[in-house]
Design an enzyme around this catalytic site. Structure first.
Site, PDB file in Angstrom:
ATOM      1  N   SER A  90      -9.709  35.149 -21.750  1.00 50.92           N
ATOM      2  CA  SER A  90     -10.567  34.416 -22.683  1.00 50.92           C
ATOM      3  C   SER A  90      -9.831  34.091 -23.979  1.00 50.92           C
ATOM      4  O   SER A  90      -8.856  34.756 -24.355  1.00 50.92           O
ATOM      5  CB  SER A  90     -11.818  35.231 -23.024  1.00 50.92           C
ATOM      6  OG  SER A  90     -12.549  35.523 -21.858  1.00 50.92           O
TER       7      SER A  90
HETATM    8  N1  SAM Z   1     -12.241  40.049 -20.015  1.00 48.83           N
HETATM    9  C1  SAM Z   1     -11.251  39.260 -19.362  1.00 48.83           C
HETATM   10  C2  SAM Z   1      -9.905  39.308 -20.029  1.00 48.83           C
HETATM   11  O1  SAM Z   1      -9.783  39.934 -21.090  1.00 48.83           O
HETATM   12  O2  SAM Z   1      -8.946  38.761 -19.463  1.00 48.83           O
HETATM   13  C3  SAM Z   1     -11.780  37.841 -19.180  1.00 48.83           C
HETATM   14  C4  SAM Z   1     -11.662  37.425 -17.786  1.00 48.83           C
HETATM   15  S1  SAM Z   1     -12.344  35.949 -17.186  1.00 48.83           S
HETATM   16  C5  SAM Z   1     -12.923  34.996 -18.505  1.00 48.83           C
HETATM   17  C6  SAM Z   1     -13.813  36.526 -16.356  1.00 48.83           C
HETATM   18  C7  SAM Z   1     -13.566  37.458 -15.205  1.00 48.83           C
HETATM   19  O3  SAM Z   1     -14.828  37.818 -14.626  1.00 48.83           O
HETATM   20  C8  SAM Z   1     -12.743  36.857 -14.053  1.00 48.83           C
HETATM   21  O4  SAM Z   1     -11.619  37.641 -13.840  1.00 48.83           O
HETATM   22  C9  SAM Z   1     -13.693  36.893 -12.862  1.00 48.83           C
HETATM   23  O5  SAM Z   1     -13.051  37.133 -11.632  1.00 48.83           O
HETATM   24  C10 SAM Z   1     -14.619  38.030 -13.245  1.00 48.83           C
HETATM   25  N2  SAM Z   1     -15.914  38.040 -12.576  1.00 48.83           N
HETATM   26  C11 SAM Z   1     -16.752  37.016 -12.261  1.00 48.83           C
HETATM   27  N3  SAM Z   1     -17.854  37.470 -11.665  1.00 48.83           N
HETATM   28  C12 SAM Z   1     -17.729  38.829 -11.586  1.00 48.83           C
HETATM   29  C13 SAM Z   1     -18.555  39.878 -11.069  1.00 48.83           C
HETATM   30  N4  SAM Z   1     -19.750  39.669 -10.507  1.00 48.83           N
HETATM   31  N5  SAM Z   1     -18.105  41.139 -11.175  1.00 48.83           N
HETATM   32  C14 SAM Z   1     -16.901  41.422 -11.727  1.00 48.83           C
HETATM   33  N6  SAM Z   1     -16.076  40.473 -12.212  1.00 48.83           N
HETATM   34  C15 SAM Z   1     -16.497  39.190 -12.169  1.00 48.83           C
END
Ligand code: SAM
Length: 229
Positions: free
Chosen positions: A75
């Site tokens: 992000s």
């Molecule tokens: N917090 C992260 C970082 O610091 O890099 C941001 C990662 S990205 C914006 C959002 C993440 O949420 C992705 O890696 C995606 O695979 C994950 N995601 C989406 N749906 C999810 C779920 N139901 N459970 C766990 N992870 C999920």
């Protein structure tokens, strides 16, 4: 294939440049309205360039989201800072993150002294983030699975942060909050989401206070209480 993770020499010229850029990013975040000094200090401590592919490390201290594996993103720093500020994390808090992704936000939460739990649905990202967090000395508890169902084994949490865009506020996550606990979650359609903060005021079904903040754009939250695949 992602690059193997090697720990850089902290005194190398490159690392000195990254340190300088990180300080500049912190000033930029402060100028954009991040007020919590502890959050800013955490941003100064965590080497964001270690959480992106080497080919992108030169852009790690731009205030922008960057691609990681599996079509996901690390992000935008402002977004991470805003969500963290809204969580009002204190040392010792039990914090759950949904969407470990690169592991960067988990590292920020560890820097704040929280006991961090984080869930990622993609095994590749789970493996990669676990390795980098461990190499940097951060010790969150990680799991691979559907974070929309929370992690009941460790509930209740002082705060929960969802780092992907949800279609609705996931009820299961609300119910895993401690009294006075806060859930920070972006909710909307697949184009844009409003940042919500839900605070639990008591044990009753209606004992939740809802606040809305500005508009953000996240990758979708996919799962039983999120979007379908
Ligand atoms: N917090 C992260 C970082 O610091 O890099 C941001 C990662 S990205 C914006 C959002 C993440 O949420 C992705 O890696 C995606 O695979 C994950 N995601 C989406 N749906 C999810 C779920 N139901 N459970 C766990 N992870 C999920």
């Amino acid at each position: 294939m992602p690059d193997p993770i090697t720990m850089p020499d902290p005194h190398s010229p490159n690392e000195r440049i990254f340190n300088k850029r990180r300080k500049m990013l912190v000033e930029e975040l402060a100028s954009k309205g991040i007020r919590d000094k502890r959050v800013l200090r955490a941003f100064e401590a965590v080497p964001r360039h270690m959480f992106v592919d080497t080919a992108l490390s030169n852009r790690a201290y731009e205030d922008t989201a960057l691609p990681i594996e599996m079509g996901q993103t690390i992000s935008q720093p402002f977004t991470v800072a805003k969500q963290t500020e809204l969580m009002e994390v204190e040392a010792g808090d039990k914090v759950l993150e949904i969407g470990t992704g690169s592991g960067y936000q988990a590292a920020i939460l560890c820097e704040l002294g929280a006991k961090v739990f984080s869930i990622e649905r993609h095994p590749q990202l789970y493996d990669r983030s676990r390795e980098i967090l461990q190499k940097l000395g951060y010790r969150p508890t990680l799991k691979c699975g559907d974070g929309t169902m929370g992690w009941s084994a460790y509930a209740p949490y002082t705060s929960i942060v969802v780092t992907a865009g949800a279609p609705v506020i996931p009820e299961t996550l609300k119910n895993q909050l401690d009294i006075w606990g806060r859930l920070v979650v972006p909710v909307g359609d697949e184009e844009k989401q409003v940042m919500y903060r839900i605070t639990r005021r008591g044990e009753g079904e209606g004992d939740f206070e809802e606040e809305k903040f500005s508009i953000f754009k996240f990758v979708p939250l996919i799962g039983r209480q999120g979007w379908s695949q």
